[in-house]
Design an enzyme around this catalytic site. Structure first.
Site, PDB file in Angstrom:
ATOM      1  N   CYS A  29       2.613  -3.371 -41.680  1.00 16.13           N
ATOM      2  CA  CYS A  29       3.430  -4.633 -41.619  1.00 16.13           C
ATOM      3  C   CYS A  29       3.833  -4.980 -42.811  1.00 16.13           C
ATOM      4  O   CYS A  29       5.096  -5.341 -43.051  1.00 16.13           O
ATOM      5  CB  CYS A  29       2.391  -5.602 -40.772  1.00 16.13           C
ATOM      6  SG  CYS A  29       1.013  -6.382 -41.692  1.00 16.13           S
ATOM      7  N   HIS A  66      -1.170 -10.428 -40.716  1.00 13.93           N
ATOM      8  CA  HIS A  66       0.007  -9.731 -40.080  1.00 13.93           C
ATOM      9  C   HIS A  66       1.314 -10.600 -40.496  1.00 13.93           C
ATOM     10  O   HIS A  66       1.253 -11.629 -40.502  1.00 13.93           O
ATOM     11  CB  HIS A  66      -0.066  -9.538 -38.472  1.00 13.93           C
ATOM     12  CG  HIS A  66       0.910  -8.565 -37.966  1.00 13.93           C
ATOM     13  ND1 HIS A  66       0.894  -7.330 -38.316  1.00 13.93           N
ATOM     14  CD2 HIS A  66       1.787  -8.894 -36.972  1.00 13.93           C
ATOM     15  CE1 HIS A  66       1.826  -6.723 -37.645  1.00 13.93           C
ATOM     16  NE2 HIS A  66       2.410  -7.340 -36.698  1.00 13.93           N
ATOM     17  N   HIS A 108       8.768  -5.910 -36.554  1.00 18.00           N
ATOM     18  CA  HIS A 108       7.541  -5.514 -37.329  1.00 18.00           C
ATOM     19  C   HIS A 108       6.805  -4.223 -36.996  1.00 18.00           C
ATOM     20  O   HIS A 108       7.414  -3.681 -36.315  1.00 18.00           O
ATOM     21  CB  HIS A 108       6.344  -6.794 -36.766  1.00 18.00           C
ATOM     22  CG  HIS A 108       5.940  -6.659 -35.380  1.00 18.00           C
ATOM     23  ND1 HIS A 108       4.668  -6.869 -34.949  1.00 18.00           N
ATOM     24  CD2 HIS A 108       6.496  -5.802 -34.293  1.00 18.00           C
ATOM     25  CE1 HIS A 108       4.365  -6.687 -33.827  1.00 18.00           C
ATOM     26  NE2 HIS A 108       5.470  -6.196 -33.355  1.00 18.00           N
TER      27      HIS A 108
END
Length: 395
Positions: free
Chosen positions: A309, A359, A371
């Site tokens: 990520c 994240h 993402h």
């Protein structure tokens, strides 16, 4: 007259029975609609609770992914440091060999000096070459001169030997330090790999939990769709029955069927739709990230062949000339914090806390972001309706 009366009585009886039947039919239809609506309400409540659990499970998987990625980066760094330390050890060892050669060379020079002095000293008087060299001088001034030469030779030789000895000692110490450093790095790398293996196992459990919740959510969606079709049919039947009863109202009173607690048809639940991204062409950071849609997820990945990520965000920012830290934890401290209601295309979105985010994605507009989700999936876009971030940062 009696015959007419009997006919009228029969007609009235028929109308009374028909009216009663109509009321009964309408009541049954209303009950069915109410029951279906109640079932949908209960199922929707259960589905909302499941969606919350699913989001928590997704968050758990993302958190573990972040930790595994950080371990991967740390393992790579440890391996690079080990390789660098190996190089240092090799270079120091080569220097030690060179110094040892200088020691041998200096000893050879000393030996040659002794032989030369011995030849000039003549007959041995004391058994010491340097003393004999001085004693066997031709005159006092020659003796002084020879003594000076011996002193200078001794001092020079002493300094040279001390220098090479000190150099060899320092190199040996440096080599030992590098060897110790390498051992520590190897142990660190082994521990990181062990931690990573444990996290991978935890991730498998978390993914199984997530899949279980997802299966239940999908089942609820199917049940809700079936109930919605049932409700539509029941509502249509109730409306049709009400229409027929209205037509009969001139002959006999009827009871209009109820379709809900408020006497109005139950509304059809709004269907969820994904809003098309509106920010695909609003900024280079967004555009850079969107071009990697479909790229596989890779722990510690920060190249077009595979991203985690934070690696995706870091690389997209680098392409745009923006210098960002490598991990999601560090990235969550850059720029200015913004609420989710104030997000603009190009803002970063985070899950977790500032300085501890696990994240990260890039907001692309329309309530969606791009993402790298998790291992086994590809870079994609997602609506905040399904996996909602905690906050945003504007660079």
């Amino acid at each position: 007259m009696k015959k007419v009366s009997r006919l009228m009585f029969s007609a009235l009886a028929f109308l009374t029975i028909g009216s009663t039947m109509a009321v009964s039919i309408g009541a049954v239809s209303a009950d069915e609609v109410a029951d279906t609506k109640a079932s949908m309400t209960n199922l929707s409540a259960e589905n909302s609770a499941l969606l919350a659990k699913l989001s928590a499970a997704q968050d758990k998987v993302a958190s573990i992914d972040s930790q595994v990625s950080n371990k991967t980066v740390a393992i790579d760094d440890a391996q690079k440091n080990i390789a660098s330390t190996d190089k240092e050890i090799t270079e120091v060892a080569q220097k030690i060999v060179k110094v040892q050669a200088e020691v041998q060379s200096r000893k050879a020079v000393l030996k040659e000096q002794v032989i030369a002095l011995q030849k000039r000293a003549g007959d041995s008087v004391s058994g010491n070459v340097y003393v004999d060299f001085i004693v066997n001088s031709d005159s006092f001034s020659d003796m002084v001169s020879r003594a000076s030469v011996v002193g200078k030779l001794n001092q020079a030789n002493k300094e040279a030997m001390d220098a090479v000895a000190n150099s060899e000692s320092k190199l040996a110490t440096l080599k030992q330090e590098q060897v110790t450093k390498k051992a520590n790095l190897v142990n660190t790398k082994a521990q990181l790999e062990k931690d990573q293996a444990q996290l991978t196992s935890l991730k498998a459990d978390a993914e199984n939990e997530q899949a279980s919740f997802q299966q239940e959510v999908d089942g609820h969606k199917t049940q809700l769709a079936s109930l919605q079709s049932q409700l539509d049919a029941q509502t249509a039947a109730a409306v049709e029955a009400a229409k027929k009863e209205t037509e009969k109202a001139t002959i006999a009173p009827t009871v209009a069927p109820k379709t809900g607690s408020d006497n109005t048809p139950a509304p059809t639940p709004a269907k969820t739709t994904t809003v098309a991204p509106s920010g695909a062409n609003t900024g280079s950071l967004v555009g850079n990230a969107l071009q990697f849609i479909g790229t596989p997820y890779a722990w510690g990945g920060a190249q077009p062949g595979g991203f985690d990520c934070s690696g995706l965000v870091w690389y997209a920012a680098k392409m745009a000339g923006i210098n960002l830290p490598r991990t999601s934890q560090e990235q969550s401290t850059v720029g200015t914090k913004v609420s989710l209601s104030e997000l603009q295309p190009g803002d970063l979105v985070f899950w977790g806390g500032v300085g501890s985010a696990h994240h990260v994605g890039i907001y692309i507009g329309g309530g969606s972001y791009v993402h790298a989700p998790t291992e086994g999936q590809n870079v994609t876009t997602m609506s905040m309706q399904y996996y909602k971030p905690d906050f945003g940062r504007r660079l």
